[in-house]
Design a protein around this motif. Sequence first.
Motif, PDB file in Angstrom:
ATOM      1  N   GLU A 123     -51.376  29.022  60.538  1.00 58.68           N
ATOM      2  CA  GLU A 123     -51.875  27.785  59.928  1.00 58.68           C
ATOM      3  C   GLU A 123     -51.326  27.615  58.517  1.00 58.68           C
ATOM      4  OE1 GLU A 123     -56.082  28.128  60.134  1.00 58.68           O
ATOM      5  OE2 GLU A 123     -56.180  27.916  62.333  1.00 58.68           O
ATOM      6  N   ILE A 124     -51.268  28.718  57.758  1.00 53.56           N
ATOM      7  CA  ILE A 124     -50.701  28.643  56.407  1.00 53.56           C
ATOM      8  C   ILE A 124     -49.226  28.267  56.469  1.00 53.56           C
ATOM      9  CG2 ILE A 124     -50.128  29.988  54.344  1.00 53.56           C
ATOM     10  CD1 ILE A 124     -52.686  31.611  54.861  1.00 53.56           C
ATOM     11  N   ALA A 125     -48.497  28.878  57.397  1.00 50.56           N
ATOM     12  CA  ALA A 125     -47.072  28.577  57.549  1.00 50.56           C
ATOM     13  C   ALA A 125     -46.859  27.109  57.897  1.00 50.56           C
ATOM     14  CB  ALA A 125     -46.457  29.475  58.614  1.00 50.56           C
ATOM     15  N   GLU A 126     -47.715  26.570  58.738  1.00 49.86           N
ATOM     16  CA  GLU A 126     -47.577  25.173  59.155  1.00 49.86           C
ATOM     17  C   GLU A 126     -47.903  24.222  58.011  1.00 49.86           C
ATOM     18  OE1 GLU A 126     -49.487  22.102  62.467  1.00 49.86           O
ATOM     19  OE2 GLU A 126     -49.756  24.262  62.692  1.00 49.86           O
ATOM     20  N   GLU A 127     -48.924  24.562  57.215  1.00 51.65           N
ATOM     21  CA  GLU A 127     -49.360  23.678  56.136  1.00 51.65           C
ATOM     22  C   GLU A 127     -48.521  23.827  54.873  1.00 51.65           C
ATOM     23  OE1 GLU A 127     -53.463  24.352  55.341  1.00 51.65           O
ATOM     24  OE2 GLU A 127     -54.135  23.807  57.363  1.00 51.65           O
ATOM     25  N   GLU A 128     -48.140  25.079  54.547  1.00 53.78           N
ATOM     26  CA  GLU A 128     -47.544  25.314  53.231  1.00 53.78           C
ATOM     27  C   GLU A 128     -46.194  26.017  53.279  1.00 53.78           C
ATOM     28  OE1 GLU A 128     -50.345  26.779  50.314  1.00 53.78           O
ATOM     29  OE2 GLU A 128     -51.975  26.459  51.738  1.00 53.78           O
ATOM     30  N   GLY A 129     -45.753  26.399  54.455  1.00 51.31           N
ATOM     31  CA  GLY A 129     -44.448  27.033  54.569  1.00 51.31           C
ATOM     32  C   GLY A 129     -44.542  28.513  54.882  1.00 51.31           C
ATOM     33  N   ILE A 130     -43.481  29.023  55.472  1.00 49.48           N
ATOM     34  CA  ILE A 130     -43.484  30.412  55.925  1.00 49.48           C
ATOM     35  C   ILE A 130     -43.556  31.413  54.770  1.00 49.48           C
ATOM     36  CG2 ILE A 130     -40.956  30.561  56.020  1.00 49.48           C
ATOM     37  CD1 ILE A 130     -41.307  32.346  58.498  1.00 49.48           C
ATOM     38  N   GLU A 131     -42.937  31.078  53.636  1.00 47.01           N
ATOM     39  CA  GLU A 131     -42.945  32.018  52.514  1.00 47.01           C
ATOM     40  C   GLU A 131     -44.357  32.206  51.975  1.00 47.01           C
ATOM     41  OE1 GLU A 131     -40.491  33.953  51.719  1.00 47.01           O
ATOM     42  OE2 GLU A 131     -39.333  32.973  53.317  1.00 47.01           O
ATOM     43  N   GLU A 132     -45.131  31.119  51.965  1.00 48.45           N
ATOM     44  CA  GLU A 132     -46.514  31.223  51.508  1.00 48.45           C
ATOM     45  C   GLU A 132     -47.325  32.079  52.479  1.00 48.45           C
ATOM     46  OE1 GLU A 132     -48.799  31.042  48.592  1.00 48.45           O
ATOM     47  OE2 GLU A 132     -47.206  29.536  48.476  1.00 48.45           O
ATOM     48  N   LYS A 168     -41.637  38.984  61.540  1.00 51.47           N
ATOM     49  CA  LYS A 168     -40.675  38.705  62.600  1.00 51.47           C
ATOM     50  C   LYS A 168     -41.165  37.588  63.488  1.00 51.47           C
ATOM     51  CE  LYS A 168     -38.278  40.876  66.491  1.00 51.47           C
ATOM     52  NZ  LYS A 168     -38.093  42.124  67.292  1.00 51.47           N
ATOM     53  N   ALA A 169     -42.467  37.613  63.849  1.00 56.31           N
ATOM     54  CA  ALA A 169     -43.010  36.583  64.750  1.00 56.31           C
ATOM     55  C   ALA A 169     -42.990  35.218  64.098  1.00 56.31           C
ATOM     56  CB  ALA A 169     -44.447  36.969  65.128  1.00 56.31           C
ATOM     57  N   LEU A 170     -43.366  35.126  62.833  1.00 52.97           N
ATOM     58  CA  LEU A 170     -43.406  33.831  62.156  1.00 52.97           C
ATOM     59  C   LEU A 170     -42.014  33.230  61.998  1.00 52.97           C
ATOM     60  CD1 LEU A 170     -46.087  34.434  59.351  1.00 52.97           C
ATOM     61  CD2 LEU A 170     -46.345  33.143  61.485  1.00 52.97           C
ATOM     62  N   ARG A 171     -41.051  34.059  61.701  1.00 52.33           N
ATOM     63  CA  ARG A 171     -39.685  33.543  61.535  1.00 52.33           C
ATOM     64  C   ARG A 171     -39.086  33.117  62.879  1.00 52.33           C
ATOM     65  NH1 ARG A 171     -37.501  37.629  56.755  1.00 52.33           N
ATOM     66  NH2 ARG A 171     -38.382  36.371  55.045  1.00 52.33           N
ATOM     67  N   GLU A 172     -39.457  33.814  63.941  1.00 55.64           N
ATOM     68  CA  GLU A 172     -38.950  33.398  65.257  1.00 55.64           C
ATOM     69  C   GLU A 172     -39.599  32.099  65.702  1.00 55.64           C
ATOM     70  OE1 GLU A 172     -39.817  36.705  67.767  1.00 55.64           O
ATOM     71  OE2 GLU A 172     -37.994  37.829  67.206  1.00 55.64           O
ATOM     72  N   GLU A 173     -40.840  31.857  65.275  1.00 57.60           N
ATOM     73  CA  GLU A 173     -41.545  30.635  65.669  1.00 57.60           C
ATOM     74  C   GLU A 173     -41.140  29.430  64.825  1.00 57.60           C
ATOM     75  OE1 GLU A 173     -45.637  31.551  65.354  1.00 57.60           O
ATOM     76  OE2 GLU A 173     -45.598  33.110  66.900  1.00 57.60           O
ATOM     77  N   SER A 174     -40.574  29.677  63.641  1.00 55.06           N
ATOM     78  CA  SER A 174     -40.258  28.552  62.738  1.00 55.06           C
ATOM     79  C   SER A 174     -38.979  27.845  63.146  1.00 55.06           C
ATOM     80  CB  SER A 174     -40.121  29.081  61.307  1.00 55.06           C
ATOM     81  OG  SER A 174     -39.031  29.972  61.219  1.00 55.06           O
TER      82      SER A 174
END
Length: 368
Positions: free
Chosen positions: A329-338, A362-368
């Motif tokens: 949810e944070i990645a979707e709202e504010e970006g993967i780095e956050e 690894k999972a978040l970067r593959e999903e982005s």
Amino acid sequence: MSSVKGMQIHARKGDELLEKLLSQDPAYGGRQAAIYGAVGSGKTTLLLWLAQVLQARGEWIIWRGRDTDGWHMLHSWKQRVKLLVHEKDEVHVYKVPYGGTTATEITKSLNIEKYSTPEDLLTKLEQDKINIVYEPTFYQITQELATYILARTNIRIPSWQMKEAKGIYFWFELFEKLITRKDRRWITIIVDEADDLIPANPQGLQWRLQEWVKNSVKDFRKNLITLILAVHNAEDCDHRVIRKLPIRIYLQGARVDKDSLMTDKTITQRLNPGEAKIEWRGFGYGGFKFPPLERRDYAIIVEKKWTGELPKFEEDKRTAGSIIQELREIAEEEGIEEALERAWELVQEGVITKRYYYQIRKALREES
């Protein structure tokens, strides 16, 4: 210094630096000082004495209130102090004799006023009083403060951190209102037990707020704000902030900083109550004395009870599924780095392991 002449020069320098601390020179502005001393060395006595002198010279005094404090040692203290309490906190004040078992409530006999916001608080300060300010039991910073910090320091506060509710955050909001106020009052803020305000190892939002304060010391000076902090030793507070304060005052038993100009680092072990060493970066160092306050045979205890709506606390998210969902949810709202920054904070807090952090990354970067 062993010679009488040397001791006289040392005392004159100390008195000169003390007077500079107490003076109101627009060319220099507000002053920032840290007072160090062991338990019972006189830190509260010195703070109260400084508050009285500065208030007598026309400064507006803000004293951070605590549940047990020393402001009742002032002469005629009921007439000299004003307690400011948040409108959603119910407050009760008790007089407790030392060695006794019966506490007497004295709330109704005191000058107590409620405030709603930091701006409202500033309108209720009284120049002829020592204003004892009690932060709200719970406080969430405003978007206005987050925007101000971003504009001035490029420190971005993520939305999920703004949901945190800690009473101490109120002071950072108050600092911003003082810096941006439209008047030119001389204002002094006094904080005893400063490690409550700027702890040595902050995390999350507290880390960001203290980083902003470190970058804002010059703004305090320019806006005629004097900040006086007291703590046992410098190591108890955030080094980023405490090292920015140009004035250091050492009392009995204090640990002298390694970069101090004083060659005898054990000198504080020979100080008596009422004696201090003052060092001002760029101006030298010396000694001075301050008077004792009236002794009391009782303590004052202040109790607060929150009457407002409780903040919404986050549920326990230590299970793997809930953590990864929160970070998505944070990645979707504010970006993967956050999101990754939040994940790393969870590692530092001991909530997840480094191994699981790398799996999440690894999972978040593959999903982005």
